[in-house]
Design a protein around this motif. Structure first.
Motif, mmCIF file in Angstrom:
data_model
loop_
_atom_site.group_PDB
_atom_site.id
_atom_site.type_symbol
_atom_site.label_atom_id
_atom_site.label_comp_id
_atom_site.label_asym_id
_atom_site.label_seq_id
_atom_site.Cartn_x
_atom_site.Cartn_y
_atom_site.Cartn_z
ATOM 1 N N SER A 179 52.573 -3.661 39.421
ATOM 2 C CA SER A 179 51.583 -4.702 39.680
ATOM 3 C C SER A 179 50.188 -4.115 39.558
ATOM 4 N N LEU A 180 49.292 -4.941 39.088
ATOM 5 C CA LEU A 180 47.894 -4.544 38.930
ATOM 6 C C LEU A 180 47.009 -5.604 39.537
ATOM 7 N N THR A 181 46.011 -5.179 40.308
ATOM 8 C CA THR A 181 45.042 -6.101 40.903
ATOM 9 C C THR A 181 43.639 -5.650 40.541
ATOM 10 N N LEU A 182 42.846 -6.596 40.056
ATOM 11 C CA LEU A 182 41.479 -6.293 39.635
ATOM 12 C C LEU A 182 40.528 -7.331 40.204
ATOM 13 N N ASP A 183 39.463 -6.858 40.839
ATOM 14 C CA ASP A 183 38.396 -7.731 41.347
ATOM 15 C C ASP A 183 37.086 -7.321 40.700
ATOM 16 N N GLY A 184 36.323 -8.326 40.280
ATOM 17 C CA GLY A 184 35.063 -7.996 39.631
ATOM 18 C C GLY A 184 34.143 -9.187 39.500
ATOM 19 N N TYR A 185 33.172 -9.016 38.611
ATOM 20 C CA TYR A 185 32.119 -10.016 38.434
ATOM 21 C C TYR A 185 31.717 -10.026 36.967
ATOM 22 N N MET A 186 31.615 -11.236 36.399
ATOM 23 C CA MET A 186 31.261 -11.364 34.994
ATOM 24 C C MET A 186 29.923 -12.078 34.853
ATOM 25 N N ALA A 187 29.070 -11.524 34.009
ATOM 26 C CA ALA A 187 27.762 -12.134 33.728
ATOM 27 C C ALA A 187 27.514 -12.075 32.233
ATOM 28 N N TYR A 188 27.406 -13.235 31.614
ATOM 29 C CA TYR A 188 27.176 -13.312 30.182
ATOM 30 C C TYR A 188 26.198 -14.449 29.898
ATOM 31 N N SER A 189 25.025 -14.105 29.370
ATOM 32 C CA SER A 189 23.969 -15.096 29.122
ATOM 33 C C SER A 189 23.659 -15.799 30.438
ATOM 34 N N ASP A 190 23.820 -17.123 30.489
ATOM 35 C CA ASP A 190 23.542 -17.874 31.716
ATOM 36 C C ASP A 190 24.789 -18.073 32.568
ATOM 37 N N TYR A 191 25.913 -17.517 32.106
ATOM 38 C CA TYR A 191 27.169 -17.737 32.825
ATOM 39 C C TYR A 191 27.461 -16.563 33.749
ATOM 40 N N THR A 192 27.801 -16.866 34.991
ATOM 41 C CA THR A 192 28.193 -15.845 35.961
ATOM 42 C C THR A 192 29.403 -16.347 36.748
ATOM 43 N N SER A 193 30.282 -15.437 37.102
ATOM 44 C CA SER A 193 31.464 -15.840 37.858
ATOM 45 C C SER A 193 32.164 -14.620 38.433
ATOM 46 N N ASP A 194 32.773 -14.786 39.594
ATOM 47 C CA ASP A 194 33.674 -13.774 40.125
ATOM 48 C C ASP A 194 34.946 -13.763 39.274
ATOM 49 N N VAL A 195 35.586 -12.602 39.185
ATOM 50 C CA VAL A 195 36.804 -12.454 38.397
ATOM 51 C C VAL A 195 37.877 -11.805 39.258
ATOM 52 N N ASN A 196 39.066 -12.395 39.237
ATOM 53 C CA ASN A 196 40.209 -11.793 39.925
ATOM 54 C C ASN A 196 41.422 -11.883 39.015
ATOM 55 N N ILE A 197 42.069 -10.757 38.790
ATOM 56 C CA ILE A 197 43.261 -10.695 37.951
ATOM 57 C C ILE A 197 44.385 -10.029 38.731
#
Length: 221
Positions: A179-197
């Motif tokens: 199992s793999l767990t990843l937490d992060g944050y994405m920012a591209y141009s005007d788009y931003t969002s938390d990321v969880n996989i």
């Protein structure tokens, strides 16, 4: 004494390499069955269910079924992929197609381990990806360096990772669960969002799966 304790490594080289050796052995196994889920959450939550069987002894055979759930909408058998007799078959909803295994970098008598992205790395490089490791029984817990993982996934720098961890259970030198767990944050141009996989896979029937049942209409794809 205090200096030596402060400088002691949080990683165990042998434990890390044992996990990669088990991954190699599993992908090289003559047969296996993998069942898992991949959850990907940003603004929305998407869940992919995976059911994969493979036999790779003389003649490569693969059966992979993907179910998709997005925004609570479920699509069973969203994607179906097969390899049989040197050909690939793909069904996505009502669209079908077929090709040859060479077009995806495989050989009729080859193995899926060709897709293992870690074979090109030295042992030292593999160990360098991790910041800590621990073992309890047959289960290994590994923490990865967030910056290195972010660079591997996204060379453009739009992804920042705060935490990435792997847990693997090994039995008889093969992966039984990973199992793999990843937490992060994405920012591209005007788009931003938390990321969880979250990826979780159970592996069974290693070297004991003797037959795969394929659809009768593959030649019509």
């Amino acid at each position: 004494m205090f200096s030596l304790v402060g400088c002691s490594s949080k990683t165990n080289r042998n434990d890390i390499l044992t996990v990669f050796d088990a991954l190699d052995s599993t992908l090289e196994a003559t047969s296996a069955h993998i069942k898992g889920t991949l959850e990907y959450s940003t603004d929305d939550k998407n869940i992919i269910s995976l059911d994969i069987s493979y036999i790779q002894e003389d003649n490569l055979q693969v059966k992979a079924i993907m179910d998709l759930e997005s925004n609570k909408n479920k699509i069973p058998d969203y994607l179906q992929f097969y390899i049989k007799d040197g050909k690939t078959y793909l069904k996505n909803l009502d669209t079908t197609s077929q090709s040859v295994v060479e077009n995806i970098g495989l050989q009729k008598d080859g193995k899926i381990s060709v897709f293992n992205p870690f074979t090109s790395y030295t042992d030292d490089k593999l160990v360098s990806f991790f910041t800590s490791s621990s073992k309890k029984g047959d289960t290994y817990n590994l923490e990865l360096d967030p910056k290195q993982v972010a660079t591997l996934i996204d060379s453009m720098g739009t992804l920042s990772i705060s935490k990435c961890s792997v847990q693997a259970t090994i039995k008889d030198d093969y992966l039984e669960n990973i199992s793999l767990t990843l937490d992060g944050y994405m920012a591209y141009s005007d788009y931003t969002s938390d990321v969880n996989i979250v990826l979780n896979c159970d592996i069974d029937q290693i070297n004991s799966l003797s037959q795969i049942t394929f659809p009768d209409d593959l030649t019509a794809y």
